[in-house]
Design a protein around this motif. Sequence first.
Motif, PDB file in Angstrom:
ATOM      1  N   ARG A   1       2.566   9.329  -6.122  1.00 11.56           N
ATOM      2  CA  ARG A   1       3.063  10.670  -5.790  1.00 11.56           C
ATOM      3  C   ARG A   1       4.239  11.064  -6.674  1.00 11.56           C
ATOM      4  O   ARG A   1       4.383  12.230  -7.061  1.00 11.56           O
TER       5      ARG A   1
ATOM      6  N   ARG B   1       1.233   4.184  -2.918  1.00  9.48           N
ATOM      7  CA  ARG B   1       1.010   5.617  -2.677  1.00  9.48           C
ATOM      8  C   ARG B   1       2.193   6.443  -3.173  1.00  9.48           C
ATOM      9  O   ARG B   1       2.028   7.484  -3.812  1.00  9.48           O
TER      10      ARG B   1
ATOM     11  N   THR C   1       0.832  -1.214   0.000  1.00 11.27           N
ATOM     12  CA  THR C   1       0.000   0.000   0.000  1.00 11.27           C
ATOM     13  C   THR C   1       0.858   1.253   0.000  1.00 11.27           C
ATOM     14  O   THR C   1       0.618   2.196  -0.765  1.00 11.27           O
ATOM     15  N   GLY C   2       1.883   1.284   0.857  1.00  8.25           N
ATOM     16  CA  GLY C   2       2.756   2.445   0.901  1.00  8.25           C
ATOM     17  C   GLY C   2       3.524   2.646  -0.379  1.00  8.25           C
ATOM     18  O   GLY C   2       3.675   3.778  -0.861  1.00  8.25           O
TER      19      GLY C   2
ATOM     20  N   GLU D   1       7.618   3.862   5.076  1.00  5.76           N
ATOM     21  CA  GLU D   1       7.033   4.725   4.053  1.00  5.76           C
ATOM     22  C   GLU D   1       7.474   6.170   4.249  1.00  5.76           C
ATOM     23  O   GLU D   1       7.821   6.869   3.289  1.00  5.76           O
TER      24      GLU D   1
END
Length: 211
Positions: free
Chosen positions: A24, A20, A16-17, A60
Amino acid sequence: MTASPPPALPDERLVTGAARLAVRYQGLFSPETVQRLIVDSYERLAEHAHVRTHLVVLAEHLAAERLEALVHVKGAPGVGLPRVLFVCSHNAGRSQMAAALLAHRAAGHVVVSSAGTHPAETVEPLVALVLTEVGVHAPDAFPKPLTDEVVQAADIVITMGCGDACAIVPGRRYLDWPVADPEGAPVPVVRKIRDEIDAHITELLDSLPGT
């Protein structure tokens, strides 16, 4: 030549991290590069951790800081806001106080980071106490390993009792603040260390343009 695949995730929750961060930094770094960096960040933090409850979240955060430093290095170091890196042995006392105090007093005019050559597992509890006494809060602070990216991105590297363990990058400004280690010290001594660091920060801010 075919690029090597990214390393396997040591914890599946890192997916998940990594996703993300890939979003970004889309267009700047490939998802494979992001995954390698978040895995490396996790493994570096895991080396010193006895409790691994929050390692995924911290990895993260560390990976994001390293990616941001790489963006700066790939762009034009020395341009934009001045970047200051504080380095001590454990990143649990002196460098954490210095980073929090400078970030508070510079009010967004300086990019501040800190790291340790041999990071501890947690920040010294009295550090948060003496910072709160002067209206400075750093709730997300955690000891971070010193990495090449943050050194290369820094305009000013300030060492605080880590000897010659910090890498030297040509063109950077290096300062050494010989401040006592607050580890295990009573509150009055930690307050004195805080005030000594703050005096150094006053001098530093006076030397920086626009602060």
